[in-house]
Scaffold this active site. Structure first.
Site, short mmCIF file in Angstrom:
data_model
loop_
_atom_site.label_atom_id
_atom_site.label_comp_id
_atom_site.label_asym_id
_atom_site.label_seq_id
_atom_site.Cartn_x
_atom_site.Cartn_y
_atom_site.Cartn_z
N GLU A 48 0.83 -1.20 0.00
CA GLU A 48 0.00 0.00 0.00
C GLU A 48 0.87 1.26 0.00
O GLU A 48 1.83 1.37 0.76
CB GLU A 48 -0.90 -0.03 1.25
CG GLU A 48 -1.84 1.14 1.39
CD GLU A 48 -2.73 1.02 2.63
OE1 GLU A 48 -3.73 1.74 2.70
OE2 GLU A 48 -2.42 0.18 3.52
N LYS A 123 -9.31 1.54 -2.64
CA LYS A 123 -9.63 1.07 -1.30
C LYS A 123 -11.03 1.51 -0.89
O LYS A 123 -11.37 2.69 -0.96
CB LYS A 123 -8.58 1.59 -0.32
CG LYS A 123 -8.67 1.04 1.09
CD LYS A 123 -7.48 1.53 1.92
CE LYS A 123 -7.42 0.89 3.30
NZ LYS A 123 -6.21 1.34 4.05
N CYS A 155 -5.39 -3.46 2.64
CA CYS A 155 -5.20 -3.30 4.08
C CYS A 155 -6.51 -3.45 4.87
O CYS A 155 -7.00 -4.54 5.06
CB CYS A 155 -4.51 -1.96 4.34
SG CYS A 155 -3.64 -1.85 5.94
#
Length: 277
Positions: A48, A123, A155
């Site tokens: 990320e 995301k 994540c």
């Protein structure tokens, strides 16, 4: 796409970058892509926000200056590295879009062996300060490759079972999770990776950043889990490194026969999930 390789070698790059040093981080990432390719990788994954760093106390106020469009220099360099090394590349970075030039997304790009951009994922679940600097994504694409279908989550997305389940139901056999996971939540990292793999009987490849960014420390612990939730490869050392694993995707059928979670779902009972709270 025709499936021609059911045992791809994946390489997860546990990356240590410099905060806000986009050009230097990108050059270093391209070196590591070449190293992973020399090690036999078919698919190379960067974590990320590899190009900017993650600590949003530092990066956040500058994110619109650091973010780039998909035709910007960082993605161009990644495309060149993918083409020159004949590998697929997934990499997490901050993107801006033509239709929303004043908004940044915490994204991942997916590039094929020819250096062509296959697509992006934004995301969906924003953690803590992220919501002040990024717009959340609202779609969950699955990408066709020569070895099968691949889904991406980033994540904090991994903490929501619905994300991995949607990707699996769309046919993903490999779930890739670029992350910037803090060391104090190492236990949660372990639980999430193994649970998402087992629940969906997929291979899950979670690649983390490593290093200290002011008061934020990310220990790495990059790992790959098989469809029974077992860890089949892990970087135990808290340092930059590359984790390799050969994924035998035809094993998924056997795992799904033994643990038929997807077959035995009863979605007609799940409406209350959407209604709560």
């Amino acid at each position: 796409m025709e499936t021609t390789n059911r045992t791809p070698k994946i390489a997860l790059v546990q990356f240590e970058g410099a905060v806000c040093e986009v050009e230097a981080n990108t050059a270093h990432a391209c070196e590591l892509i070449a190293e992973a390719a020399a090690g036999g990788a078919d698919l190379v994954v960067l974590p990320e926000l590899f190009s900017t760093g993650y600590n949003l106390d530092i990066v956040g106020p500058r994110i619109l200056d650091l973010a780039e469009p998909v035709d910007g220099p960082t993605v161009a360099a990644l495309r060149k590295a993918a083409r020159e090394n004949n590998v697929y590349v997934i990499a997490g970075l901050a993107l801006v879009k033509e239709q929303l030039p004043a908004v940044a997304f915490n994204s991942s790009v997916f590039i094929d062996r020819a250096g062509e951009l296959m697509g992006t994922f934004d995301k969906a679940h924003l953690w803590a300060l992220e919501r002040f600097y990024f717009r959340s994504g609202n779609s969950f694409p699955v990408f066709d490759t020569e070895f099968g279908k691949v889904g991406i989550m980033i994540c904090y997305d991994m903490g929501f079972p619905e994300v991995a389940r949607m990707l699996a139901l769309k046919g993903a056999e490999i779930l890739v999770c670029p992350s910037a996971w803090c060391e104090e939540d190492h236990d949660v990292w372990n639980y999430n990776t193994q649970c998402r793999a087992l629940e969906n009987t997929v291979f899950l490849a979670a690649v983390n950043r490593h290093g200290r960014e002011d008061d934020l420390y990310m220990g790495g612990h990059t790992r790959i889990c098989n469809p029974r939730g077992a860890v089949i490869a892990e970087l135990s050392e808290e340092a930059e490194g590359i984790l390799y694993a050969d994924l035998e995707l035809d094993q998924i059928k056997t795992f799904r026969t033994a643990s038929p979670y997807l077959r035995d779902r009863r979605p007609e009972l799940y409406d209350e999930v959407k209604l709560w709270p």
